[in-house]
Design a protein around this motif. Structure first.
Motif, PDB file in Angstrom:
ATOM      1  N   PHE A 168       0.830  -1.209   0.000  1.00  0.00           N
ATOM      2  CA  PHE A 168       0.000   0.000   0.000  1.00  0.00           C
ATOM      3  C   PHE A 168       0.864   1.259   0.000  1.00  0.00           C
ATOM      4  CE2 PHE A 168      -3.445  -2.880   1.338  1.00  0.00           C
ATOM      5  CZ  PHE A 168      -4.446  -2.435   0.480  1.00  0.00           C
ATOM      6  N   CYS A 169       2.014   1.200   0.631  1.00  0.00           N
ATOM      7  CA  CYS A 169       2.935   2.335   0.583  1.00  0.00           C
ATOM      8  C   CYS A 169       3.395   2.586  -0.852  1.00  0.00           C
ATOM      9  CB  CYS A 169       4.126   2.062   1.502  1.00  0.00           C
ATOM     10  SG  CYS A 169       5.314   3.418   1.598  1.00  0.00           S
ATOM     11  N   TRP A 170       3.802   1.539  -1.536  1.00  0.00           N
ATOM     12  CA  TRP A 170       4.264   1.654  -2.920  1.00  0.00           C
ATOM     13  C   TRP A 170       3.182   2.257  -3.812  1.00  0.00           C
ATOM     14  CZ3 TRP A 170       8.623   1.309  -5.718  1.00  0.00           C
ATOM     15  CH2 TRP A 170       8.524   1.091  -7.087  1.00  0.00           C
ATOM     16  N   TRP A 171       1.957   1.752  -3.663  1.00  0.00           N
ATOM     17  CA  TRP A 171       0.891   2.221  -4.534  1.00  0.00           C
ATOM     18  C   TRP A 171       0.315   3.552  -4.077  1.00  0.00           C
ATOM     19  CZ3 TRP A 171       0.663   0.923  -9.293  1.00  0.00           C
ATOM     20  CH2 TRP A 171       1.265  -0.292  -9.675  1.00  0.00           C
ATOM     21  N   GLY A 172       0.540   3.920  -2.820  1.00  0.00           N
ATOM     22  CA  GLY A 172       0.236   5.284  -2.407  1.00  0.00           C
ATOM     23  C   GLY A 172       1.130   6.272  -3.126  1.00  0.00           C
ATOM     24  N   HIS A 173       2.396   5.883  -3.302  1.00  0.00           N
ATOM     25  CA  HIS A 173       3.322   6.721  -4.080  1.00  0.00           C
ATOM     26  C   HIS A 173       2.913   6.750  -5.542  1.00  0.00           C
ATOM     27  CE1 HIS A 173       6.940   8.358  -5.848  1.00  0.00           C
ATOM     28  NE2 HIS A 173       7.523   8.492  -4.659  1.00  0.00           N
ATOM     29  N   GLN A 174       2.663   5.590  -6.125  1.00  0.00           N
ATOM     30  CA  GLN A 174       2.306   5.508  -7.546  1.00  0.00           C
ATOM     31  C   GLN A 174       0.993   6.232  -7.832  1.00  0.00           C
ATOM     32  OE1 GLN A 174       4.039   4.300  -9.996  1.00  0.00           O
ATOM     33  NE2 GLN A 174       5.275   2.543  -9.379  1.00  0.00           N
ATOM     34  N   ALA A 175       0.114   6.297  -6.842  1.00  0.00           N
ATOM     35  CA  ALA A 175      -1.160   7.002  -7.036  1.00  0.00           C
ATOM     36  C   ALA A 175      -0.942   8.480  -7.307  1.00  0.00           C
ATOM     37  CB  ALA A 175      -2.047   6.825  -5.797  1.00  0.00           C
ATOM     38  N   VAL A 176       0.192   9.014  -6.808  1.00  0.00           N
ATOM     39  CA  VAL A 176       0.505  10.435  -6.960  1.00  0.00           C
ATOM     40  C   VAL A 176       1.495  10.669  -8.089  1.00  0.00           C
ATOM     41  CG1 VAL A 176       1.434  12.468  -5.772  1.00  0.00           C
ATOM     42  CG2 VAL A 176       0.063  10.804  -4.511  1.00  0.00           C
ATOM     43  N   ALA A 177       2.559   9.848  -8.132  1.00  0.00           N
ATOM     44  CA  ALA A 177       3.600  10.020  -9.150  1.00  0.00           C
ATOM     45  C   ALA A 177       4.465   8.767  -9.202  1.00  0.00           C
ATOM     46  CB  ALA A 177       4.473  11.233  -8.833  1.00  0.00           C
ATOM     47  N   ALA A 178       5.033   8.492 -10.356  1.00  0.00           N
ATOM     48  CA  ALA A 178       5.973   7.380 -10.476  1.00  0.00           C
ATOM     49  C   ALA A 178       7.259   7.729  -9.738  1.00  0.00           C
ATOM     50  CB  ALA A 178       6.273   7.101 -11.946  1.00  0.00           C
ATOM     51  N   PRO A 179       7.862   6.774  -9.033  1.00  0.00           N
ATOM     52  CA  PRO A 179       9.093   7.058  -8.292  1.00  0.00           C
ATOM     53  C   PRO A 179      10.233   7.467  -9.220  1.00  0.00           C
ATOM     54  CG  PRO A 179       8.117   4.959  -7.594  1.00  0.00           C
ATOM     55  CD  PRO A 179       7.394   5.385  -8.830  1.00  0.00           C
TER      56      PRO A 179
END
Length: 354
Positions: A57-68
């Motif tokens: 969920f942390c990873w996709w919380g980031h992806q929900a906003v912007a690609a790393p």
């Protein structure tokens, strides 16, 4: 980015990040000798074999906003949540006097058995307790360290550290609320839901989403949208866990049958059963909580809970909360590919059998 997600591959990356971090800690602690090595070895065991939902969920919380911009750094930040989770489990198992975790002895039992087998001085149980407290504290400290040193600029990491600070305060205070409820031997449904929300729901899904999004530079509006999805989903996740604590298959869960009943957990399921059962059945369930139970006892109490309607009610609430979460996700201003994966994760956490 495509919507296909290699979840097993992601778990492998998180596990590798954890192992590399623990290798570094082992090197740092090398001057302390064999005992420190034993502590690090138990830390490795405590972070192995999990489902890594919080990291996901942390990873996709980031992806929900912007690609790393630096995937490896974000993976390390995600991995920190697995250290936080391991800390909570080590402490929780000790406080609940749980003998096992994921099919193996819990940390306090592992060190207790080592003490007893070695014929050392003092109380083996006290030694096991001390080891579990210290390992849990160490894992909690390491979670903060791994986020801070994940590899991203400190200015980018600082908002995520604020999320982690809040998350730790919530889960620790929620845990104390839980043990206080057990000590008083009473919890109505509202109290049980408050325990569920702060001890587990927030740190399992909402705060991991926030941590990832904060690393991506999310503002308050985006965090609020992720809360509207993550909090009800976290509550549904923990309600599923409560059902597994009573009805789960020991061969799958790695915990004894009816473990929550043996431990005396005053969960939402139990609170609903005590409210809905006839007085004699409610008294039986209330007396049995927190006592040694054999398989026949557990089966009888399951029958009481089923007859009260509590099992069916909890299943219905899980469905309702999941629907609320998914509706919020549909409305959220997030990346569409991330939205699709988050929907699949929602199904995974609410329909699981372990």
């Amino acid at each position: 980015m495509g919507t296909a997600w290699d979840q097993a591959g992601f778990r492998g990356r998180v596990q590798a990040a954890l192992e590399a971090f623990l290798d570094e800690q082992a090197e740092r602690l090398l001057p302390l000798g064999r005992d420190a090595a034993r502590l690090v070895a138990e830390a490795r065991t405590s972070v192995a074999g999990g489902k890594m939902f919080r990291a996901s969920f942390c990873w996709w919380g980031h992806q929900a906003v912007a690609a790393p911009t630096d995937e490896d750094a974000v993976v390390r930040a995600c991995a920190a949540l697995e250290l936080l989770h391991a800390s909570a489990l080590v402490h929780d198992d000790f406080m609940d006097a749980s003998d096992s975790r994921r099919g193996r002895p819990s940390t306090h039992r592992t060190f207790e058995h080592e003490h007893r087998g070695s014929g050392w001085r003092g109380d083996p149980e006290q030694y096991g307790a001390a080891a579990a407290i210290l390992l849990g504290d160490l894992l909690l400290s390491w979670a903060d360290e791994l986020v801070r040193r994940c590899g991203l600029p400190l200015a980018q990491v600082a908002p995520a550290l604020d999320v982690l600070d809040l998350c730790r305060s919530e889960v620790i205070a929620g845990q104390f609320l839980d043990v206080s409820v057990q000590a008083r031997g009473h919890a109505d449904v509202d109290t049980a839901m408050t325990v569920l929300r702060y001890k587990s729901a927030k740190y399992s899904i909402e705060r991991p989403l926030h941590l990832g999004a904060a690393l991506a530079g999310a503002g308050p509006e985006t965090l609020a949208e992720l809360s509207a999805f993550g909090l009800p989903l976290g509550e549904a996740f923990q309600l599923r866990d409560d059902l597994l604590g009573v009805y789960g298959d020991p061969q799958t869960t790695g915990k004894p049958a009816g473990d929550d009943l043996v431990e005396g957990k005053r969960t939402v399921l139990v609170a609903l059963a005590l409210d809905g059962a006839p007085a004699s059945d409610a008294a039986l369930l209330d007396r049995a909580l927190g006592t040694p139970l054999d398989e026949a006892d557990v089966e009888r109490l399951r029958g009481v809970i089923d007859a009260s309607g509590a099992h069916e009610q909890v299943e219905a609430v899980i469905d309702q909360l999941t629907d609320v979460a998914l509706a919020a996700l549909d409305r959220a201003s997030v990346d569409d590919d991330a939205r699709e994966v988050l929907r699949s994760l929602a199904t995974a956490v609410t329909r699981r059998t372990v």
